[in-house]
Write a protein that holds these residues in place. Structure first.
Motif, PDB file in Angstrom:
ATOM      1  N   ASN A 190     -64.973  26.104 -38.923  1.00 19.11           N
ATOM      2  CA  ASN A 190     -64.745  24.902 -39.733  1.00 19.11           C
ATOM      3  C   ASN A 190     -65.967  23.984 -39.751  1.00 19.11           C
ATOM      4  O   ASN A 190     -65.846  22.798 -40.024  1.00 19.11           O
ATOM      5  CB  ASN A 190     -63.524  24.132 -39.216  1.00 19.11           C
ATOM      6  CG  ASN A 190     -62.246  24.915 -39.420  1.00 19.11           C
ATOM      7  OD1 ASN A 190     -62.014  25.464 -40.487  1.00 19.11           O
ATOM      8  ND2 ASN A 190     -61.433  24.996 -38.375  1.00 19.11           N
ATOM      9  N   GLY A 191     -67.127  24.550 -39.449  1.00 18.75           N
ATOM     10  CA  GLY A 191     -68.347  23.759 -39.401  1.00 18.75           C
ATOM     11  C   GLY A 191     -68.812  23.332 -40.781  1.00 18.75           C
ATOM     12  O   GLY A 191     -68.275  23.751 -41.806  1.00 18.75           O
ATOM     13  N   ARG A 192     -69.838  22.494 -40.781  1.00 15.15           N
ATOM     14  CA  ARG A 192     -70.312  21.910 -42.037  1.00 15.15           C
ATOM     15  C   ARG A 192     -71.837  21.934 -42.099  1.00 15.15           C
ATOM     16  O   ARG A 192     -72.514  21.651 -41.113  1.00 15.15           O
ATOM     17  CB  ARG A 192     -69.810  20.479 -42.113  1.00 15.15           C
ATOM     18  CG  ARG A 192     -70.239  19.770 -43.353  1.00 15.15           C
ATOM     19  CD  ARG A 192     -69.465  18.522 -43.509  1.00 15.15           C
ATOM     20  NE  ARG A 192     -70.115  17.653 -44.460  1.00 15.15           N
ATOM     21  CZ  ARG A 192     -69.576  16.555 -44.915  1.00 15.15           C
ATOM     22  NH1 ARG A 192     -68.388  16.191 -44.482  1.00 15.15           N
ATOM     23  NH2 ARG A 192     -70.208  15.813 -45.777  1.00 15.15           N
ATOM     24  N   LEU A 193     -72.339  22.235 -43.283  1.00 13.92           N
ATOM     25  CA  LEU A 193     -73.759  22.169 -43.566  1.00 13.92           C
ATOM     26  C   LEU A 193     -74.021  20.907 -44.368  1.00 13.92           C
ATOM     27  O   LEU A 193     -73.387  20.670 -45.391  1.00 13.92           O
ATOM     28  CB  LEU A 193     -74.212  23.386 -44.380  1.00 13.92           C
ATOM     29  CG  LEU A 193     -75.605  23.313 -45.012  1.00 13.92           C
ATOM     30  CD1 LEU A 193     -76.689  23.233 -43.943  1.00 13.92           C
ATOM     31  CD2 LEU A 193     -75.825  24.512 -45.935  1.00 13.92           C
ATOM     32  N   ASP A 194     -74.952  20.076 -43.890  1.00 15.83           N
ATOM     33  CA  ASP A 194     -75.346  18.861 -44.599  1.00 15.83           C
ATOM     34  C   ASP A 194     -76.845  18.909 -44.845  1.00 15.83           C
ATOM     35  O   ASP A 194     -77.627  19.097 -43.913  1.00 15.83           O
ATOM     36  CB  ASP A 194     -74.997  17.611 -43.774  1.00 15.83           C
ATOM     37  CG  ASP A 194     -73.498  17.384 -43.701  1.00 15.83           C
ATOM     38  OD1 ASP A 194     -72.841  17.451 -44.753  1.00 15.83           O
ATOM     39  OD2 ASP A 194     -72.996  17.161 -42.588  1.00 15.83           O
ATOM     40  N   PHE A 195     -77.214  18.756 -46.114  1.00 22.39           N
ATOM     41  CA  PHE A 195     -78.624  18.733 -46.466  1.00 22.39           C
ATOM     42  C   PHE A 195     -78.800  17.846 -47.679  1.00 22.39           C
ATOM     43  O   PHE A 195     -77.840  17.440 -48.326  1.00 22.39           O
ATOM     44  CB  PHE A 195     -79.157  20.147 -46.744  1.00 22.39           C
ATOM     45  CG  PHE A 195     -78.603  20.787 -47.981  1.00 22.39           C
ATOM     46  CD1 PHE A 195     -79.288  20.692 -49.182  1.00 22.39           C
ATOM     47  CD2 PHE A 195     -77.413  21.492 -47.943  1.00 22.39           C
ATOM     48  CE1 PHE A 195     -78.786  21.289 -50.338  1.00 22.39           C
ATOM     49  CE2 PHE A 195     -76.899  22.093 -49.076  1.00 22.39           C
ATOM     50  CZ  PHE A 195     -77.588  21.990 -50.283  1.00 22.39           C
ATOM     51  N   GLU A 196     -80.029  17.538 -47.949  1.00 19.55           N
ATOM     52  CA  GLU A 196     -80.343  16.742 -49.125  1.00 19.55           C
ATOM     53  C   GLU A 196     -81.389  17.474 -49.942  1.00 19.55           C
ATOM     54  O   GLU A 196     -82.057  18.379 -49.458  1.00 19.55           O
ATOM     55  CB  GLU A 196     -80.875  15.368 -48.728  1.00 19.55           C
ATOM     56  CG  GLU A 196     -82.180  15.424 -47.961  1.00 19.55           C
ATOM     57  CD  GLU A 196     -82.562  14.091 -47.360  1.00 19.55           C
ATOM     58  OE1 GLU A 196     -83.155  13.273 -48.089  1.00 19.55           O
ATOM     59  OE2 GLU A 196     -82.268  13.890 -46.168  1.00 19.55           O
ATOM     60  N   THR A 197     -81.470  17.085 -51.177  1.00 18.67           N
ATOM     61  CA  THR A 197     -82.524  17.603 -52.026  1.00 18.67           C
ATOM     62  C   THR A 197     -83.140  16.417 -52.749  1.00 18.67           C
ATOM     63  O   THR A 197     -82.488  15.396 -52.944  1.00 18.67           O
ATOM     64  CB  THR A 197     -81.990  18.673 -53.001  1.00 18.67           C
ATOM     65  OG1 THR A 197     -83.095  19.253 -53.689  1.00 18.67           O
ATOM     66  CG2 THR A 197     -81.001  18.104 -53.969  1.00 18.67           C
TER      67      THR A 197
END
Length: 160
Positions: free
Chosen positions: A143-150
């Motif tokens: 149930n993990g999450r990937l957070d990134f920006e562009t």
């Protein structure tokens, strides 16, 4: 592997600006106060995360901040010079530093994977982006999450 490189892990070639020790040492001064990292800290806190993988950690600004808050942090970067700078910061001794490319991220079962700043922009081919996303997914628990920006490549901040 805290504080050392893993010689068995293949690495991608980092940008020269991050691979040169002299440039890595001044990167934080040129990058400003990093108030952009407040957003990531808020997300991670709101999720109740206790473990984070920081892909493309650079000089370790976020990794050290999170470790000082008591989170279990693994931070990886392909630039050894940037990692050397990161290891000298307050809180660095609490971070597991990995000299590695994103595509070789270990299977950790972390709560959150982050890619801050311009990290997502280094994957310029579809294959490299898919490999990075696959590795990030494999590093997360179910149930993990990937957070990134562009960033907008049309924005020419240096002109302001």
């Amino acid at each position: 592997m805290t504080g050392s490189e893993d010689p068995s892990t293949p690495t991608a070639d980092p940008d020269l600006i991050f691979a040169d020790r002299r440039l890595a040492e001044i990167y934080d001064d040129l990058d400003g106060d990093r108030d952009d990292l407040d957003f990531y800290e808020t997300i991670i806190a709101d999720l109740g995360a206790s473990s984070v993988l920081d892909i493309g950690c650079g000089t370790g600004a976020l990794a050290c901040r999170l470790a000082q808050r008591g989170l279990h942090v693994t931070a990886l970067d392909p630039a050894a010079a940037s990692l050397d700078v990161a290891r000298s910061k307050p809180g660095a001794q609490m971070v597991n530093w990995l000299h590695s490319s994103a595509q070789n991220a270990p299977h950790l079962g972390v709560d959150v994977v982050v890619m801050t700043g311009n990290v997502a922009q280094v994957f310029i081919s579809d294959d490299s982006w898919v490999a990075a996303l696959t590795a990030a997914n494999n590093a997360l628990h179910i149930n993990g999450r990937l957070d990134f920006e562009t960033r907008d490549p049309a924005f020419r901040g240096w002109e302001e």
